[in-house]
Design a protein around this motif. Structure first.
Motif, PDB file in Angstrom:
ATOM      1  N   GLU A 122       0.807  -1.223   0.000  1.00  0.00           N
ATOM      2  CA  GLU A 122       0.000   0.000   0.000  1.00  0.00           C
ATOM      3  C   GLU A 122       0.841   1.275   0.000  1.00  0.00           C
ATOM      4  O   GLU A 122       0.350   2.339  -0.354  1.00  0.00           O
ATOM      5  CB  GLU A 122      -0.935   0.003   1.204  1.00  0.00           C
ATOM      6  N   HIS A 132      -3.339   7.084  -2.944  1.00  0.00           N
ATOM      7  CA  HIS A 132      -4.590   6.344  -2.977  1.00  0.00           C
ATOM      8  C   HIS A 132      -5.766   7.282  -3.226  1.00  0.00           C
ATOM      9  O   HIS A 132      -5.777   8.427  -2.745  1.00  0.00           O
ATOM     10  CB  HIS A 132      -4.799   5.609  -1.647  1.00  0.00           C
ATOM     11  N   PRO A 184      -1.693   4.881   4.170  1.00  0.00           N
ATOM     12  CA  PRO A 184      -2.142   3.615   3.578  1.00  0.00           C
ATOM     13  C   PRO A 184      -3.559   3.247   4.034  1.00  0.00           C
ATOM     14  O   PRO A 184      -3.914   3.463   5.205  1.00  0.00           O
ATOM     15  CB  PRO A 184      -1.115   2.605   4.099  1.00  0.00           C
ATOM     16  N   SER A 186      -5.083   0.526   4.880  1.00  0.00           N
ATOM     17  CA  SER A 186      -5.211  -0.338   6.059  1.00  0.00           C
ATOM     18  C   SER A 186      -4.962   0.434   7.344  1.00  0.00           C
ATOM     19  O   SER A 186      -5.612   0.191   8.371  1.00  0.00           O
ATOM     20  CB  SER A 186      -4.249  -1.526   5.956  1.00  0.00           C
TER      21      SER A 186
END
Length: 208
Positions: A122, A132, A184, A186
């Protein structure tokens, strides 16, 4: 002249007077003879966020070949760069992060290596920082998430955006949209499940 060991929210390692609240590492990525970085920017998938002061231990920065000391303004910046809490010097924080990660993903408590493997995918894209997309409104992101807008990084907290600078956080502002998510996904999920990162004091009082 400062060493090249300060990490930005974009994951870049730069030379700045700023030291920040946390240290950490990505393995050995420096030459101790010259105290300069090698061409690589990581030598391990375990990118850690560590305490600057732990059990009275003292180290010569970039003076040995055990690990390369990196520094972050605060934990939100370190998480945005792709690091996670260290299970050795920050065990309680690491266990909270691990528990929030498991809760957010509705899965058993993951091993450190399993989280590192996910985060590695990520945080990087062709050896560069992976950006992202932001699926919904910024207001839906949890405190501690960091976004990019207009070439700058902003840490989100209590409905306000705090721009990262070499001197600390700038005065807070409203931010209606952003170009990308730096933290990231997560880690964002762990933040959303209740993990609370440590913020630099300048987030309260503007530039330092």
């Amino acid at each position: 002249m400062p060493l090249q060991n300060r990490v930005t929210p974009f994951g870049e390692i730069v030379a700045l007077p700023q030291r920040g609240l946390f240290t950490g590492n990505r393995g050995i990525i420096h030459d101790p003879a010259t105290k300069t970085l090698l061409s690589k920017r990581w030598a391990s998938r375990a990118w850690l966020v560590c305490l600057c002061d732990f059990q009275g231990r003292r180290r010569e920065v970039m003076g040995g070949r055990s690990w390369t000391e990196l520094f972050f303004l605060d934990e939100a910046v370190a998480l945005a760069a792709g690091h996670r809490p260290c299970f050795f010097c920050r065990r309680e924080a690491a266990q909270r992060f691990q528990a929030c990660w498991a809760s957010a993903k509705d899965e058993p408590s993951p091993a450190a290596g399993a989280m590192d493997a996910v985060l590695h995918g990520e945080r990087l894209e062709r050896r560069r920082k992976r950006l992202h997309p932001i699926a919904g409104p910024l207001a839906a992101l949890p405190d501690g998430a960091v976004v990019a807008a207009g070439g700058h990084a902003f840490t989100l907290r209590a409905g306000l955006a705090h721009r990262w600078t070499a001197e600390g956080y700038a005065l807070p502002q409203r931010l209606d949209s952003a170009d990308a998510l730096l933290t990231p996904p997560s880690t964002v999920m762990a933040l959303g499940a209740g993990y609370r990162p440590v913020f630099h004091p300048s987030i309260e009082r503007g530039p330092v």
